[in-house]
Design a protein around this motif. Structure first.
Motif, mmCIF file in Angstrom:
data_model
loop_
_atom_site.group_PDB
_atom_site.id
_atom_site.type_symbol
_atom_site.label_atom_id
_atom_site.label_comp_id
_atom_site.label_asym_id
_atom_site.label_seq_id
_atom_site.Cartn_x
_atom_site.Cartn_y
_atom_site.Cartn_z
ATOM 1 N N ILE A 163 1.184 0.797 -0.779
ATOM 2 C CA ILE A 163 2.049 0.869 0.403
ATOM 3 C C ILE A 163 1.633 -0.178 1.434
ATOM 4 N N ASN A 164 0.322 -0.320 1.694
ATOM 5 C CA ASN A 164 -0.061 -1.330 2.693
ATOM 6 C C ASN A 164 -0.298 -2.711 2.065
ATOM 7 N N SER A 165 0.125 -2.844 0.814
ATOM 8 C CA SER A 165 0.121 -4.147 0.121
ATOM 9 C C SER A 165 -1.260 -4.759 -0.100
ATOM 10 N N SER A 166 -2.337 -3.976 0.013
ATOM 11 C CA SER A 166 -3.637 -4.569 -0.335
ATOM 12 C C SER A 166 -3.809 -4.616 -1.855
ATOM 13 N N VAL A 167 -2.990 -3.846 -2.568
ATOM 14 C CA VAL A 167 -2.842 -4.063 -4.015
ATOM 15 C C VAL A 167 -1.471 -4.696 -4.200
ATOM 16 N N ASN A 168 -1.453 -5.898 -4.764
ATOM 17 C CA ASN A 168 -0.188 -6.643 -4.820
ATOM 18 C C ASN A 168 -0.135 -7.524 -6.062
ATOM 19 N N THR A 169 0.895 -8.327 -6.202
ATOM 20 C CA THR A 169 1.044 -9.158 -7.408
ATOM 21 C C THR A 169 -0.168 -10.040 -7.675
ATOM 22 N N GLY A 170 -0.879 -10.431 -6.602
ATOM 23 C CA GLY A 170 -2.021 -11.322 -6.808
ATOM 24 C C GLY A 170 -3.320 -10.576 -7.081
ATOM 25 N N TYR A 171 -3.365 -9.275 -6.742
ATOM 26 C CA TYR A 171 -4.617 -8.528 -6.883
ATOM 27 C C TYR A 171 -4.306 -7.087 -7.257
#
Ligand SMILES: [Cu+2]
Lengths: 200, 539
Positions: A163-171
């Motif tokens: 949700i807060n985007s700290s897990v994202n397509t790059g990581y």
């Protein structure tokens, strides 16, 4: 305290796989105990297994299988950058896990309601084979439920991170590792289900 | 040295986010964590050694000497738990593995530095839980460190914290092993192929796999004891249909491989030290690597030799005895390699060499008496006697303890950047070594004569040798005291050490003493094998 942050996604995944080995061996100890006592008490194990509700067991198996699928899909969604879909899939996984626990709660409390729990008079009267069967039943499904609880906590943290985007397509290695852990929880149940519910 | 001529601060002086004690207990630097383990382990060792000494005082004469039977039972249990779970199992990997594994493979840290710090915290937590068993509840545990069923859940003493403590310590061990495996796979410097890796990392690699694959089994077994005590689950209780012998199987499936968790890194340390002081590459590098893997593997299948008298079929006795003899072969291969390394070497008689050489001596005695225990007929004769106690003290104290002190003296100049007083260190070694032999050797004879272990009393016939043994203990503790004081003093006041005081060929001797926080200015490129002495000189 190195100043340069060291990142090695493959290393993290190797680490997770190693940890999963240790978990399998951890349960392995109980599987050894199970096989020894089932070998020694075939009839009692057969009779005791009839006391278990195959219906709840089957439903819970299906629930976990679906949840394994949704968590795998959520990883793909994060990799593809579909954040909203990933959030939805992870939420479904968490809900399914909670439904599993609710089922487990009712299953256990009905057993305990009938006076069947480790150390109870009723159980000891049933005979030693039954004592061992239910001892194994409670400790193995209990330990599994504990792992499931840890797994669901990790998934909730992952949900927040998506949700807060700290897990994202790059990581996304953290999410992948959490997924691996969830598959482990699922896998162990796949073994527990036939050993306790389907041997009657 | 960095390029701008200002020397970089060493890991000892480095100022990070925290100050004072916190800069250590919250540090993720593998070197500081190594020292955290060193100080914790030394503290526990002193406790464990005092307990051992108290036992020897009790045994100096038949009958009650300084304590009653109940106290004695509590003391040998605590001595075992402390020495095994808090000192010897974590020992070499946690202290010297943490400090030197990354340096020896040319890395800046382990793969997971924060997990590494967590392992230390779990270790301390487990230690506190285990030791709390002494002060809470109905008296100290009295089962011995093996927690055998059914006594471990029938006794009214305070077993739960001891068992839980051992369980928690297992996690620390698993996480360290996991960390090392990933470190060795992923972080070797460019050019360091598997067969260019020094032998200490190789043995740590074998150890790490055992930590990973064996520890979970004892973890779950200890939990079953907890469940047995609290919930009457019946797995090991004959009254409820359970089988106490099954507990022994599960316990030794871990605890025999655990012996190799202890001894493999010790073998690694010796394989590092001997080439340096023989000024000659190690003999049979590949044989040592292969035997390390074989020991780790075969060691998994020999646990039954602890249970020859516990009720076991003839076939099983034969198989376990055969496998035990088999696992002795790779250990013997290593001994031959060490001796051959010394052959025609230009040997320098320095403190670490004395420790390493005496290691080989005591390890051989320990190993050969292990075969006496591994063959069924002799095992039955000396089972549960002082012979067994002598054997495993020759291995886990003579083996691991000597290797630990060898490593401590060998790497001391690198760790603290100071040299130590070799005269005093050698005096300490001689006294310690002689004390050790007088302490444990008589126990072989006592065991053969039939003195059982784990009793606070014995018949008059055994008196003489017990006096010798107890005097040996006092002598050994005195030797330890000397060398300990020497090292503590030298860490503060010793002369500054050069980069390579012994003339060692491996990577740690090419960096500053003490190392900088990052270990290497530039990650080295490896082109030659680890024990190549071309251009290597002591400075
Ligand atoms: Cu053994």
């Amino acid at each position: 305290m190195s100043s340069a942050v060291h990142r090695d996604d493959i290393g993290s995944k190797i680490g997770m796989w190693l940890f999963i080995f240790t978990e399998l061996l951890f349960f392995g100890g109980l599987f050894i105990v199970y096989s020894v006592y089932r070998f020694k008490n075939p009839v009692a194990f057969h009779l005791a297994a009839e006391e278990l509700d195959v219906m709840i067991g089957t439903v819970n198996t299906v629930i976990l299988l679906i949840s394994s699928m949704t968590v795998a899909m959520s990883i793909t969604a994060v990799q593809l950058g579909e954040r909203k879909r990933a959030i939805l899939l992870l939420s479904i996984t968490v809900i399914l896990a909670l439904v599993f626990l609710v089922n487990k709660y009712f299953e256990w409390s009905s057993k305990i309601g009938h006076g069947i729990y480790p150390g109870s008079e009723t159980l000891i009267e049933l005979g030693t084979g039954e004592v061992l069967f239910f001892g194994l039943y409670f400790s193995m499904t209990g330990l599994h439920a504990l792992h499931l609880l840890i797994g669901v906590t990790i998934l909730i943290v992952m949900l927040a991170k998506v949700i807060n985007s700290s897990v994202n397509t790059g990581y996304f290695v953290q999410l992948e590792n959490s997924g691996l852990y969830w598959h482990l929880v699922d896998l162990i149940w796949i073994f527990l289900f036939p050993l306790f519910y389907l041997i009657s | 040295m960095s390029s701008n001529n200002l020397p970089e601060p060493s890991y000892l002086e480095y100022k990070g986010r925290f100050k004072g004690l916190f800069a250590w207990i919250f540090s993720t630097d593998h070197k500081r964590i190594g020292l955290l383990y060193l100080y914790s382990i030394m503290t526990f060792f002193i406790v464990g050694a005092i307990l051992g000494l108290l036992m020897k005082f009790e045994l100096i004469a038949p009958g009650k000497t300084i304590m009653d039977a109940k106290t004695y039972n509590g003391i040998f249990t605590l001595h075992g738990i402390t020495m095994i779970f808090l000192i010897v199992i974590p020992g070499l990997p946690a202290v010297f593995g943490n400090f030197f594994l990354p340096i020896l493979i040319g890395a800046k840290d382990v793969a997971f530095p924060r997990l590494n710090l967590l392992s230390w915290w779990i270790y301390i937590f487990g230690a506190v839980v285990a030791l709390s068993s002494q002060f809470l509840g109905d008296g100290p545990p009295d089962t011995g460190w093996t927690f055998y069923a059914p006594y471990s859940f029938k006794t009214t003493t305070n077993m739960l914290p001891a068992v839980m403590g051992a369980f928690i310590l297992g996690f620390s061990s698993i996480l360290t092993g996991l960390n090392f495996i990933v470190t060795i796979h992923r972080m070797r410097a460019p050019g360091m192929t598997w067969l260019k890796m020094p032998l200490f990392p190789w043995t740590l690699y074998g150890t790490a796999w055992i930590q990973l694959l064996a520890t979970p089994i004892v973890g779950i077994t200890l939990l079953m004891i907890v469940a047995e005590r609290t919930l009457q689950i019946g797995f090991f209780d004959p009254a409820l249909g359970g089988d106490p012998v099954l507990y022994q199987h599960l316990f030794w499936i871990y605890s025999h491989p655990a012996v190799y968790i202890m001894i493999l890194p010790a073998m690694g340390v010796i394989s590092e030290i001997l080439p340096t002081f023989a000024r000659k590459p190690i003999f049979g590098y590949k044989a040592i690597v292969v035997s390390t893997i074989l020991i780790a593997f075969i060691g998994y299948f020999v646990w039954g030799h602890h249970m020859f008298t516990a009720g076991m079929s003839g076939t099983a006795q034969f198989a376990f005895s055969f496998l035990t003899f088999l696992v002795a072969i790779p250990s013997a291969i290593k001994v031959f390699n060490w001796i051959s390394t010394l052959y025609k070497g230009s040997i320098q008689l320095r403190t670490p060499f004395y420790w390493a050489a005496s290691f080989i001596f005591v390890f051989m005695i320990g190993g050969l008496t292990g075969l006496v225990l591994g063959s069924v007929a002799t095992n039955v004769h000396v089972h549960d006697t002082a012979f067994v106690v002598a054997h495993f003290h020759f291995i886990v104290f003579g083996g691991v303890g000597f290797a630990f002190l060898a490593a401590l003296h060998y790497w001391f100049p690198k760790i603290y950047g100071r040299t130590f007083d070799e005269g005093m260190a050698n005096t300490g070694w001689v006294i310690f070594f002689i004390g050790f032999l007088f302490l444990y050797f008589p126990m072989f004879i006592l065991g053969l004569k039939g003195m059982p272990r784990r009793y606070f009393d014995y018949v008059q016939d055994f008196h003489g040798l017990n006096i010798v043994s107890s005097m040996g203990a006092v002598l050994m503790i005195f030797g330890f005291f000397l060398l300990f004081i020497n090292l503590v003093r030298s860490a503060r006041f010793g002369k500054p050490a050069s980069k390579n005081p012994w003339g060692g060929p491996t990577l740690e001797w090419q960096i500053a003493s003490p190392p900088t926080v990052e270990n290497f200015d530039k990650i080295p490129k490896i082109t030659k094998g680890p024990y190549d002495f071309t251009n290597v000189k002591p400075d």
